[in-house]
Motif scaffolding. Sequence first.
Motif, short mmCIF file in Angstrom:
data_model
loop_
_atom_site.label_atom_id
_atom_site.label_comp_id
_atom_site.label_asym_id
_atom_site.label_seq_id
_atom_site.Cartn_x
_atom_site.Cartn_y
_atom_site.Cartn_z
N ALA A 296 16.92 -45.48 105.49
CA ALA A 296 16.38 -45.19 106.94
C ALA A 296 16.61 -43.76 106.76
N LEU A 297 17.52 -42.95 106.46
CA LEU A 297 17.47 -41.70 106.63
C LEU A 297 16.66 -41.00 105.70
N GLY A 298 16.43 -41.56 104.70
CA GLY A 298 15.29 -40.89 103.66
C GLY A 298 14.02 -41.13 104.04
N ALA A 299 13.74 -42.27 104.82
CA ALA A 299 12.24 -42.37 105.44
C ALA A 299 11.92 -41.82 106.57
N HIS A 300 13.00 -41.22 107.58
CA HIS A 300 12.80 -40.55 108.77
C HIS A 300 13.38 -39.10 108.82
N ALA A 301 12.61 -38.21 109.23
CA ALA A 301 13.09 -36.79 109.51
C ALA A 301 13.82 -36.89 110.72
N SER A 302 13.63 -37.82 111.55
CA SER A 302 14.28 -37.74 113.02
C SER A 302 15.31 -38.71 112.96
N LEU A 303 16.72 -38.22 113.09
CA LEU A 303 17.78 -38.84 113.09
C LEU A 303 17.91 -40.15 114.10
N PRO A 304 17.43 -40.10 115.52
CA PRO A 304 17.23 -41.45 116.02
C PRO A 304 16.46 -42.23 115.64
N ASP A 305 15.24 -41.97 114.96
CA ASP A 305 14.27 -43.00 114.51
C ASP A 305 15.08 -43.58 113.20
N ALA A 306 15.74 -42.92 112.31
CA ALA A 306 16.37 -43.39 111.35
C ALA A 306 17.41 -44.54 111.73
N LEU A 307 18.29 -44.06 112.80
CA LEU A 307 19.13 -44.84 113.29
C LEU A 307 18.97 -46.51 113.70
N ASP A 308 17.51 -45.99 114.47
CA ASP A 308 16.95 -47.27 115.06
C ASP A 308 16.71 -48.13 113.90
N ARG A 309 15.92 -47.62 113.07
CA ARG A 309 15.33 -48.28 112.14
C ARG A 309 16.74 -49.24 111.13
N TYR A 310 17.56 -48.39 111.01
CA TYR A 310 18.74 -48.99 110.26
C TYR A 310 19.35 -50.19 111.14
N GLU A 311 19.51 -49.83 112.36
CA GLU A 311 20.09 -50.98 113.07
C GLU A 311 19.10 -52.16 113.32
N ARG A 312 18.01 -52.15 113.41
CA ARG A 312 16.92 -52.92 113.61
C ARG A 312 16.97 -54.04 112.07
N GLU A 313 16.80 -53.50 111.05
CA GLU A 313 16.64 -53.86 109.74
C GLU A 313 17.96 -54.73 109.52
N ARG A 314 19.16 -54.04 109.70
CA ARG A 314 20.56 -54.83 109.37
C ARG A 314 20.85 -55.95 110.40
N LYS A 315 20.37 -55.90 111.47
CA LYS A 315 20.62 -56.86 112.52
C LYS A 315 19.77 -58.27 112.16
N GLY A 316 18.44 -57.99 111.57
CA GLY A 316 17.87 -58.81 111.17
C GLY A 316 18.11 -59.63 109.94
N ALA A 317 18.66 -58.88 108.93
CA ALA A 317 19.13 -59.24 107.82
C ALA A 317 20.41 -60.14 107.97
N LEU A 318 21.26 -59.68 109.05
CA LEU A 318 22.60 -60.61 109.24
C LEU A 318 22.49 -61.78 110.11
N LEU A 319 21.47 -62.06 110.49
CA LEU A 319 21.29 -63.32 111.13
C LEU A 319 21.68 -64.57 110.20
N THR A 320 21.17 -64.56 109.08
CA THR A 320 21.40 -65.82 108.16
C THR A 320 22.86 -65.89 107.92
N ALA A 321 23.54 -64.69 107.51
CA ALA A 321 24.83 -64.68 106.98
C ALA A 321 25.63 -64.69 108.16
N GLN A 322 25.50 -64.45 109.33
CA GLN A 322 26.33 -64.74 110.52
C GLN A 322 26.24 -66.08 110.92
N SER A 323 25.24 -66.87 110.73
CA SER A 323 24.86 -68.27 111.10
C SER A 323 25.91 -68.95 109.95
N ALA A 324 25.68 -68.49 108.90
CA ALA A 324 26.56 -69.34 107.86
C ALA A 324 27.86 -69.14 107.91
N ALA A 325 28.12 -68.10 108.39
CA ALA A 325 29.87 -67.84 108.40
C ALA A 325 30.23 -68.61 109.60
#
Length: 403
Positions: A296-325
Motif C-alpha cells: 500500500a505504501l508503494g502504491a500511494h504517494a499519499s500516506l492517508p490513502d496508503a493506510l486506508d488501502r492497507y486497512e481495507r485490504e487486510r480487514k477483508g482478508a481477515l474475515l475468513t480467518a477470524q470466522s475460522a478461529a
Amino acid sequence: MKVACVGGGPAGLYLSILLKLRDPSHEITVHERDPEGSTYGWGVTYWRALLDKLHEHDPESARALDAHSVRWNEGTARVRDLVTRKPGDEGFGIGRHRLLEILADRARALGVRLEFEDEIGPDALPDADLVVAGDGVHSALRGRWAEHFGTEVTAGRNPYVWLGTTRVFDAFTFAFVESDHGWIWCYGYPFDAGRSTVVVECPPATRDGLGLDTMSEADGLAVLEKLFADVLDGHPLMGRSDGAGSTSWLTFRTVTNRTWHHGNLVLLGDAAHTTHYSIGAGTTLALEDAIALADALGAHASLPDALDRYERERKGALLTAQSAARHSAQWYENLTRYIDLPPERMFALLGQRHSPLLPYVPPQLYYRLDRAAGRLDSLRRLKRWLGPRLARAAHARELSTRD
C-alpha cells in the motif's frame, strides 16, 4: 520516508525488510524494548502457502526460513487409549527465536537500524513520517488512543499454557485425556531437531479441580507430564521460568479495532487484531499484514490513502480467518459434543472445526454429509455457498450483541 517500527516481532522486522527492498533510501528503525535474543514462546507454525508468498517478496529470507524449519504432512489424535492418524496439508515449525534471528539479520544486512532495550512510550513517539505500532496484543501505543481505534478486547473461556518438550513429534499431534475433573487436551508440533511446542488447554473447572491454577510451575509440569505420559513417551515438559513460580496459564484475548490508523500511526499484527491460536495462523497473518502495508505504501504517494488501502485490504482478508478461529475456539469449548464419537470421526470433525455449519448440525449427520460432499459436486457447492453466509450472519449477530 522515515519509518519507526515499534516492536521487534516478525511483523515489524519483515515490514522493515520489504520497505528497504523497495527503496534503500528509506530510513527505517526498529525499536524493541527487550534485549536482543530474548523472546517468549517456543515454536511457531506456518503452512506452504505462506512460504510461497514469502519467496515472492524476499527469496533470501524465505530460503533461510525454509532451511531452518521442520515439516510434517500428517496429523495424529489420541483419545483415551485410541489413536488415529491421517494425512494433511504440509505444515512447518520453526523456533520463534530462530525466526526473529533470521529476520533481524536480513534487516540489518539491508541497512535497517535495530535498537534493542529501547522502549517507546505513547507520549514520546519517534520523529518519523510513519510510526508502526507492532507492539503486540498489549500495545501501549494502541492503548493510548483506544477510543479512536475503537478497540475491543474479548476474553475467551478456556485457560491454556504454552510449553515445550524434548519429545520431537513426527506429525501435528493432538491428545485428549479425561481426568478426574474433566477433559484436558494438548496439541504439539516440532520446531527444531530436538524440541516441540506443546499447548495445553482445558475448561476452567478442570484446571482448578486439578489444582493447576495454584501449583508451582514445577509441580504443575509434573501433573501434566503424568496426564500426557503416553503422548510424551517419557520426555519432560518445559516451562518458561526456573520452575519456582506458578505456571503462566492464560486466557486468549481477541482484539479487534474499528480503525487501524490515527494520523501517521498505524497498527500491525497483534496490535491490530488477534486470531485464536488453535488455527495456527498468528505469525502468518502478521507477516501478511507487513506485505499488505508495504504494498500500500508503494502504491500511494499519499500516506492517508496508503493506510486506508492497507486497512481495507487486510480487514477483508481477515474475515475468513477470524470466522475460522472463532468456530475453532468454540469447538474446543464444546468438546463433549464430539469426544465420544468413534476416533476417526472425532478426528474428521476436529479437522472441520473451522466450519460455521458444524455447531448447527448433529455431529454424526455432519460427518456423513461431509463425506458425501467430498464425493458429490452439488453438496460441495452447497457447503461453499452456505459457509460464508452463516459466517457473516454470525458476525452480524455478534456485532448487534455488542451494540
